[in-house]
Design a protein around this motif. Structure first.
Motif, PDB file in Angstrom:
ATOM      1  N   HIS A 198      79.943  -6.994  18.017  1.00  0.00           N
ATOM      2  CA  HIS A 198      78.809  -6.135  18.341  1.00  0.00           C
ATOM      3  C   HIS A 198      78.474  -5.308  17.105  1.00  0.00           C
ATOM      4  CE1 HIS A 198      76.320  -3.947  21.389  1.00  0.00           C
ATOM      5  NE2 HIS A 198      76.374  -3.019  20.452  1.00  0.00           N
ATOM      6  N   ARG A 199      77.285  -5.502  16.575  1.00  0.00           N
ATOM      7  CA  ARG A 199      76.877  -4.836  15.335  1.00  0.00           C
ATOM      8  C   ARG A 199      76.135  -3.540  15.669  1.00  0.00           C
ATOM      9  NH1 ARG A 199      73.252  -9.577  13.619  1.00  0.00           N
ATOM     10  NH2 ARG A 199      72.938  -9.339  15.860  1.00  0.00           N
ATOM     11  N   ILE A 200      76.556  -2.444  15.029  1.00  0.00           N
ATOM     12  CA  ILE A 200      75.934  -1.141  15.241  1.00  0.00           C
ATOM     13  C   ILE A 200      75.389  -0.635  13.918  1.00  0.00           C
ATOM     14  CG2 ILE A 200      76.271   1.252  15.946  1.00  0.00           C
ATOM     15  CD1 ILE A 200      78.421   0.351  17.835  1.00  0.00           C
ATOM     16  N   GLY A 201      74.112  -0.316  13.900  1.00  0.00           N
ATOM     17  CA  GLY A 201      73.479   0.225  12.709  1.00  0.00           C
ATOM     18  C   GLY A 201      73.136   1.690  12.899  1.00  0.00           C
ATOM     19  N   TYR A 202      73.619   2.520  11.989  1.00  0.00           N
ATOM     20  CA  TYR A 202      73.272   3.949  11.988  1.00  0.00           C
ATOM     21  C   TYR A 202      72.091   4.154  11.047  1.00  0.00           C
ATOM     22  CZ  TYR A 202      77.293   5.683  14.626  1.00  0.00           C
ATOM     23  OH  TYR A 202      78.201   5.967  15.622  1.00  0.00           O
ATOM     24  N   PHE A 223      70.400  14.366   7.185  1.00  0.00           N
ATOM     25  CA  PHE A 223      71.028  14.005   8.456  1.00  0.00           C
ATOM     26  C   PHE A 223      72.265  14.869   8.717  1.00  0.00           C
ATOM     27  CE2 PHE A 223      73.594  11.445   5.586  1.00  0.00           C
ATOM     28  CZ  PHE A 223      74.857  11.468   6.164  1.00  0.00           C
ATOM     29  N   GLN A 224      72.595  15.034   9.981  1.00  0.00           N
ATOM     30  CA  GLN A 224      73.758  15.832  10.374  1.00  0.00           C
ATOM     31  C   GLN A 224      75.035  15.007  10.201  1.00  0.00           C
ATOM     32  OE1 GLN A 224      72.390  16.400  14.335  1.00  0.00           O
ATOM     33  NE2 GLN A 224      71.456  18.385  13.938  1.00  0.00           N
ATOM     34  N   VAL A 225      75.966  15.547   9.456  1.00  0.00           N
ATOM     35  CA  VAL A 225      77.225  14.842   9.197  1.00  0.00           C
ATOM     36  C   VAL A 225      77.946  14.496  10.498  1.00  0.00           C
ATOM     37  CG1 VAL A 225      79.512  15.058   8.152  1.00  0.00           C
ATOM     38  CG2 VAL A 225      77.512  15.889   6.934  1.00  0.00           C
ATOM     39  N   MET A 226      77.795  15.359  11.505  1.00  0.00           N
ATOM     40  CA  MET A 226      78.504  15.146  12.767  1.00  0.00           C
ATOM     41  C   MET A 226      78.176  13.804  13.394  1.00  0.00           C
ATOM     42  SD  MET A 226      80.729  16.949  14.412  1.00  0.00           S
ATOM     43  CE  MET A 226      81.645  16.517  15.891  1.00  0.00           C
ATOM     44  N   ALA A 227      77.007  13.254  13.095  1.00  0.00           N
ATOM     45  CA  ALA A 227      76.640  11.951  13.653  1.00  0.00           C
ATOM     46  C   ALA A 227      77.624  10.871  13.212  1.00  0.00           C
ATOM     47  CB  ALA A 227      75.224  11.575  13.235  1.00  0.00           C
ATOM     48  N   LEU A 228      78.118  10.993  11.980  1.00  0.00           N
ATOM     49  CA  LEU A 228      79.052   9.981  11.477  1.00  0.00           C
ATOM     50  C   LEU A 228      80.406  10.062  12.169  1.00  0.00           C
ATOM     51  CD1 LEU A 228      78.335  10.010   7.634  1.00  0.00           C
ATOM     52  CD2 LEU A 228      77.303   8.605   9.421  1.00  0.00           C
ATOM     53  N   ALA A 229      80.734  11.234  12.748  1.00  0.00           N
ATOM     54  CA  ALA A 229      82.013  11.359  13.450  1.00  0.00           C
ATOM     55  C   ALA A 229      82.100  10.387  14.612  1.00  0.00           C
ATOM     56  CB  ALA A 229      82.193  12.792  13.947  1.00  0.00           C
TER      57      ALA A 229
END
Length: 315
Positions: A2-6, A12-18
């Motif tokens: 399952h491929r997920i693209g951010y 951008f908010q760093v918290m999204a990468l968490a």
């Protein structure tokens, strides 16, 4: 796989990468590389976060395809409108992907692209009313951790992105994997989407002591009927003055605010006690169990029984 693209943009908010850690540990728990994560931007190359951290991204093209797209939020969404190219890409991507999500203010980008039209959505509490004002065709439910409406997912701010990602893992790989991931990430519990972002009393935040006193009185007396006349007496105002001032200071009518306090009290009792639903309805001022259920469906999108089941499952 399952491929997920951010999808990232400058600021951008760093918290999204968490939230990527949720998918990392889901792979580890499942014992397979089920998720593959890639960071994208419209032009590729380095993208700078709101903190100043640089992240290398790949450029999206007309052939870029992912099973899930996740749009990261920014700190000032009203001052940083998305580009026409990004909106066009999201519209195409929504027809080719399994699901598309906005973390925190990433929901503004989805709304601008028309992907939230006539759908339920949530947002960080500080921006939820802006979202509703700018996009009246979106059914904004501002007091939610995350919302799933068909293939479109939205979450509240910051740490709610972890809950959204964990909900995706549960949908893809099952509840056991999701619980194990939450345990490894030292998450206190997997919060249900219908759980409140914050306290009802904090949300009301009246400016004057007289309205605050009326609310404190209401909270201590939720187990019985509360009339505008009674609350107005606590504020030393006429009923008409009280209703006007209350709406000016809280943005809600007294009836809506009291229902919110009843819902919050009932939800806490359901999650933390073993009392029957009939008893909880009585203690929090609902006419009966059926009346409480109707209020829960309006307020949380879930019946009381489901809230209790989820609380027990996550205990």
């Amino acid at each position: 796989m399952h491929r997920i693209g951010y999808l990232l943009s400058d600021g951008f908010q760093v918290m999204a990468l968490a939230s990527q850690s949720v998918f990392e540990y889901a792979n580890e728990t499942a014992g397979i590389t089920f998720y593959r994560i890639e960071n994208y931007s419209m032009t590729g190359g380095e993208v700078r976060s709101s903190l100043g951290m640089k992240v290398e991204t790949r450029a999206v093209t007309s052939r870029t395809a992912m099973d899930t797209w996740i749009a990261a939020g920014v700190n000032a969404p009203l001052d940083t409108p998305p580009s026409a190219a990004l909106l066009a890409f999201l519209r195409r991507a929504s027809t080719r992907s399994r699901r598309i999500a906005g973390i925190c203010t990433g929901g503004f980008v989805l709304a601008e692209a028309g992907l939230l039209a006539n759908r339920r959505a949530t947002m960080h509490w500080a921006f939820a009313r802006d979202l509703q004002r700018l996009f009246p065709d979106v059914r904004v439910e501002e007091d939610r951790i995350y919302i799933v409406d068909g293939p479109v997912w939205t979450s509240a701010g910051m740490t709610a992105g972890l809950d959204l990602a964990l909900a995706m893992v549960e949908k893809d790989l099952g509840a056991d994997v999701a619980r194990s991931v939450a345990h490894k990430l030292v998450m206190h519990q997997r919060r249900a989407g219908g759980q409140s972002q914050h306290s009802e009393m904090l949300d009301l935040a009246p400016k004057s002591d007289r309205i605050q006193n009326a609310l404190n009185y209401a909270r201590k007396n939720l187990n019985r009927p509360l009339t505008v006349e009674e609350l107005a007496g606590e504020a030393h105002l006429s009923p008409r003055q009280f209703s006007r001032v209350f709406a000016q200071e809280t943005g809600q009518s007294p009836a809506k605010a009291i229902e919110g306090l009843r819902l919050e009290a009932a939800r806490l009792m359901i999650e933390k006690s073993r009392h029957s639903l009939e008893t909880i309805a009585q203690e929090t001022g609902f006419r009966d169990r059926r009346h409480m259920r109707e209020a829960f469906m309006r307020g949380f999108g879930l019946p009381p029984q489901e809230v209790r089941r989820e609380a027990r499952a996550h205990a």
